[in-house]
Write a protein that holds these residues in place. Structure first.
Motif, PDB file in Angstrom:
ATOM      1  N   GLU A  21       0.845  -1.192   0.000  1.00 20.88           N
ATOM      2  CA  GLU A  21       0.000   0.000   0.000  1.00 20.88           C
ATOM      3  C   GLU A  21       0.881   1.243   0.000  1.00 20.88           C
ATOM      4  O   GLU A  21       2.035   1.202   0.435  1.00 20.88           O
ATOM      5  N   VAL A  22       0.326   2.345  -0.481  1.00 21.50           N
ATOM      6  CA  VAL A  22       0.977   3.643  -0.378  1.00 21.50           C
ATOM      7  C   VAL A  22       0.060   4.536   0.439  1.00 21.50           C
ATOM      8  O   VAL A  22      -1.100   4.765   0.054  1.00 21.50           O
ATOM      9  N   SER A  23       0.553   5.031   1.561  1.00 22.16           N
ATOM     10  CA  SER A  23      -0.247   5.891   2.428  1.00 22.16           C
ATOM     11  C   SER A  23       0.323   7.309   2.397  1.00 22.16           C
ATOM     12  O   SER A  23       1.530   7.497   2.523  1.00 22.16           O
ATOM     13  N   VAL A  24      -0.561   8.274   2.224  1.00 17.75           N
ATOM     14  CA  VAL A  24      -0.157   9.678   2.181  1.00 17.75           C
ATOM     15  C   VAL A  24      -0.862  10.400   3.323  1.00 17.75           C
ATOM     16  O   VAL A  24      -2.094  10.373   3.430  1.00 17.75           O
ATOM     17  N   GLY A  25      -0.072  11.057   4.171  1.00 18.02           N
ATOM     18  CA  GLY A  25      -0.634  11.730   5.329  1.00 18.02           C
ATOM     19  C   GLY A  25      -1.221  13.089   5.002  1.00 18.02           C
ATOM     20  O   GLY A  25      -1.197  13.550   3.850  1.00 18.02           O
ATOM     21  N   ALA A  26      -1.733  13.739   6.027  1.00 13.25           N
ATOM     22  CA  ALA A  26      -2.357  15.054   5.845  1.00 13.25           C
ATOM     23  C   ALA A  26      -1.358  16.097   5.369  1.00 13.25           C
ATOM     24  O   ALA A  26      -1.746  17.133   4.811  1.00 13.25           O
ATOM     25  N   ASP A  27      -0.055  15.847   5.565  1.00  9.79           N
ATOM     26  CA  ASP A  27       0.977  16.769   5.110  1.00  9.79           C
ATOM     27  C   ASP A  27       1.344  16.580   3.643  1.00  9.79           C
ATOM     28  O   ASP A  27       2.215  17.269   3.119  1.00  9.79           O
ATOM     29  N   GLY A  28       0.671  15.622   2.965  1.00 10.27           N
ATOM     30  CA  GLY A  28       0.942  15.379   1.560  1.00 10.27           C
ATOM     31  C   GLY A  28       2.165  14.545   1.289  1.00 10.27           C
ATOM     32  O   GLY A  28       2.590  14.405   0.138  1.00 10.27           O
ATOM     33  N   LEU A  29       2.743  13.943   2.346  1.00  5.57           N
ATOM     34  CA  LEU A  29       3.950  13.134   2.211  1.00  5.57           C
ATOM     35  C   LEU A  29       3.632  11.659   2.423  1.00  5.57           C
ATOM     36  O   LEU A  29       2.676  11.302   3.132  1.00  5.57           O
ATOM     37  N   VAL A  30       4.436  10.793   1.807  1.00  8.11           N
ATOM     38  CA  VAL A  30       4.267   9.355   1.979  1.00  8.11           C
ATOM     39  C   VAL A  30       4.559   8.992   3.428  1.00  8.11           C
ATOM     40  O   VAL A  30       5.598   9.375   3.985  1.00  8.11           O
ATOM     41  N   ALA A  31       3.616   8.277   4.035  1.00  9.17           N
ATOM     42  CA  ALA A  31       3.736   7.915   5.450  1.00  9.17           C
ATOM     43  C   ALA A  31       4.365   6.532   5.595  1.00  9.17           C
ATOM     44  O   ALA A  31       4.293   5.688   4.697  1.00  9.17           O
ATOM     45  N   ASP A  32       4.962   6.309   6.730  1.00  7.97           N
ATOM     46  CA  ASP A  32       5.566   5.006   7.037  1.00  7.97           C
ATOM     47  C   ASP A  32       4.581   4.206   7.878  1.00  7.97           C
ATOM     48  O   ASP A  32       4.794   3.931   9.057  1.00  7.97           O
ATOM     49  N   GLY A  33       3.451   3.860   7.256  1.00  8.42           N
ATOM     50  CA  GLY A  33       2.419   3.109   7.952  1.00  8.42           C
ATOM     51  C   GLY A  33       1.041   3.655   7.623  1.00  8.42           C
ATOM     52  O   GLY A  33       0.898   4.672   6.937  1.00  8.42           O
ATOM     53  N   PRO A  34      -0.013   2.983   8.107  1.00  5.92           N
ATOM     54  CA  PRO A  34      -1.380   3.390   7.789  1.00  5.92           C
ATOM     55  C   PRO A  34      -1.706   4.785   8.299  1.00  5.92           C
ATOM     56  O   PRO A  34      -1.207   5.222   9.338  1.00  5.92           O
ATOM     57  N   VAL A  35      -2.557   5.490   7.533  1.00  5.65           N
ATOM     58  CA  VAL A  35      -2.970   6.843   7.930  1.00  5.65           C
ATOM     59  C   VAL A  35      -4.484   6.993   7.973  1.00  5.65           C
ATOM     60  O   VAL A  35      -4.999   8.005   8.436  1.00  5.65           O
ATOM     61  N   GLY A  36      -5.208   5.991   7.482  1.00  9.83           N
ATOM     62  CA  GLY A  36      -6.659   6.133   7.420  1.00  9.83           C
ATOM     63  C   GLY A  36      -7.059   7.020   6.269  1.00  9.83           C
ATOM     64  O   GLY A  36      -6.330   7.208   5.298  1.00  9.83           O
ATOM     65  N   GLY A  37      -8.245   7.608   6.374  1.00 12.96           N
ATOM     66  CA  GLY A  37      -8.718   8.499   5.325  1.00 12.96           C
ATOM     67  C   GLY A  37      -9.293   7.755   4.143  1.00 12.96           C
ATOM     68  O   GLY A  37      -9.730   6.603   4.247  1.00 12.96           O
ATOM     69  N   ASP A  38      -9.299   8.393   2.976  1.00 13.25           N
ATOM     70  CA  ASP A  38      -9.884   7.802   1.778  1.00 13.25           C
ATOM     71  C   ASP A  38      -9.016   6.666   1.249  1.00 13.25           C
ATOM     72  O   ASP A  38      -7.794   6.630   1.466  1.00 13.25           O
ATOM     73  N   VAL A  39      -9.676   5.753   0.536  1.00 11.11           N
ATOM     74  CA  VAL A  39      -8.985   4.618  -0.072  1.00 11.11           C
ATOM     75  C   VAL A  39      -9.152   4.702  -1.583  1.00 11.11           C
ATOM     76  O   VAL A  39     -10.262   4.888  -2.089  1.00 11.11           O
TER      77      VAL A  39
END
Length: 424
Positions: A21-39
């Motif tokens: 998976e690729v997770s992008v946080g609220a800061d617009g950066l790729v996160a190192d783990g789940p962030v929730g939000g839209d799929v």
């Protein structure tokens, strides 16, 4: 926040991760783990970083396939393009419409960042800030990242420098836009222009970009200075780590080593260089020498298309004509992290944690990908005109199911067509 889920394969730029998976946080950066939000559903897709078109001329989107611009030497091509610009009239409105069409095409081809080398500045456009803001507005309206290069082509050196300074000031606080400076080349701009634009770059912390070893570039340098273009650029202080050179056709081994030793980056534009008759730049040799290599389409006046992945395929195919073969992964690296390096933007062109959340989902379930053993290599070798299913910029979905989210594609096209018709 956004999670791209269900992909067959995620290529981060440095690793291949099946089913990741690729997770992008609220800061617009790729996160190192789940962030929730839209799929975002990426089932049946290969996911890559957003492509970086490291050399484009967006204005030329309005001037494609013009009569008399195909199969002619650059010394004839340049005045014909200039006449077309003058006939239509280059201003803020045209710059916006052409940029919108070019950037929409880019997003629909998986490009999330475009470096626009703008070279046409009629006196009526004043300090050029209006044009720069118009192109930036087009990028904002579509959700694309923009590198606006305040170029020069026979402009008054003092005026060009003052304009570059004004443009940099006007766009300084724009998170989607980066400003750079760039004379067209030694064939059009004298040492003073390179010096003054270089001073603006140093004062403002901007990157420098120019074109070298185009056909007319070599001819004019020999006739006017008795030198080679790269000799002049070195003498003028434009072989340095903050400089990116586009084209670089027909360079010698000694010139390759000079470019590498200076820390210059390079941009390959085979979709322009080949139809213009300039030859194939030896990018594999440059890369082997330690030069960061990016990929660009150049403008519609020479290429007619802004499809970077198609030009990546072309680069793959023609490389053995001037050196060793290159792999699809290497060329994908040119189209992503390589281009980002030339922009001084290490956060682009990667999907590792902390990178910008720019991702492209390429559907590989169709007949064009049937029988493909290596789906990542197949992105280049198979289906040369492919479009992505989804495109994400900074965690924002800007293309969904092959359609622009931010603007209607037909409206973008008809706006430019109607403008050209009205002025024609």
């Amino acid at each position: 926040m956004l999670t791209v889920r269900g992909a067959e394969l995620v290529w981060t730029g440095s690793a291949e991760r099946p089913g990741a998976e690729v997770s992008v946080g609220a800061d617009g950066l790729v996160a190192d783990g789940p962030v929730g939000g839209d799929v975002l559903d990426a089932s049946g897709c290969v996911v890559t970083p957003g492509l970086v078109n490291a050399h484009h001329h967006l204005l030329q989107t309005a001037f494609r396939t013009l009569p008399g611009t195909r199969g002619v030497p650059m010394r004839e091509w340049l005045p014909r393009m200039a006449a077309a610009y003058a006939a239509v009239g280059v201003d803020d409105e045209l710059a916006h419409a052409a940029a919108a069409a070019g950037l929409a095409e880019a997003l629909l081809c998986g490009v999330t960042t475009v470096a626009d080398h703008h070279l046409t500045w009629p006196a009526s456009t004043g300090d050029g800030v209006g044009i720069a803001r118009a192109v930036a507005a087009a990028a904002h309206g579509l959700g694309a990242r923009l590198v606006f290069v305040r170029g020069s082509a026979r402009d008054d050196p003092q005026s060009a420098a003052a304009s570059a300074d004004a443009v940099a000031s006007a766009l300084a606080d724009d998170p989607l836009v980066q400003v750079a400076v760039g004379p067209a080349g030694v064939h059009s701009d004298a040492a003073e222009t390179f010096a003054l634009l270089g001073e603006v770059a140093a004062r403002r912390g901007l990157r420098r970009r120019t074109q070298a070893n185009e056909q007319v570039d070599v001819e004019v340098a020999a006739r006017r200075y008795g030198r080679r273009p790269l000799e002049l650029l070195d003498e003028w202080g434009w072989l340095a780590p903050d400089v990116t050179l586009a084209h670089l056709c027909a360079i010698t081994d000694a010139e390759r080593d000079r470019v590498a030793a200076a820390g210059v980056s390079a941009t390959h534009a085979p979709g322009c260089d080949l139809p213009m008759g300039w030859g194939v730049a030896p990018m594999a040799a440059l890369a082997d020498a330690g030069v960061a290599v990016g990929l660009g389409t150049s403008g519609g006046g020479s290429n007619d298309a802004g499809h970077l992945l198609a030009d990546a395929r072309l680069a793959l195919q023609v490389a053995p004509l001037v050196g060793r073969p290159v792999s699809a992964r290497e060329v994908l690296g040119w189209a992503t992290a390589g281009g980002a390096a030339g922009l001084g933007r290490p956060e682009l062109g990667s999907l590792e944690p902390g990178s910008a959340g720019d991702a492209v989902c390429w559907d590989v379930t169709g007949v064009a990908d049937a029988g493909v053993a290596d789906p990542l290599a197949g992105l280049l070798w198979a289906a040369p005109g492919r479009r992505p299913r989804h495109v994400v910029v900074g965690g924002r979905v800007v293309v969904r199911d092959g359609e622009l989210v931010t603007r209607d594609e037909r409206e973008v096209a008809t706006t430019l067509t109607a403008l050209l018709t009205r002025r024609g």
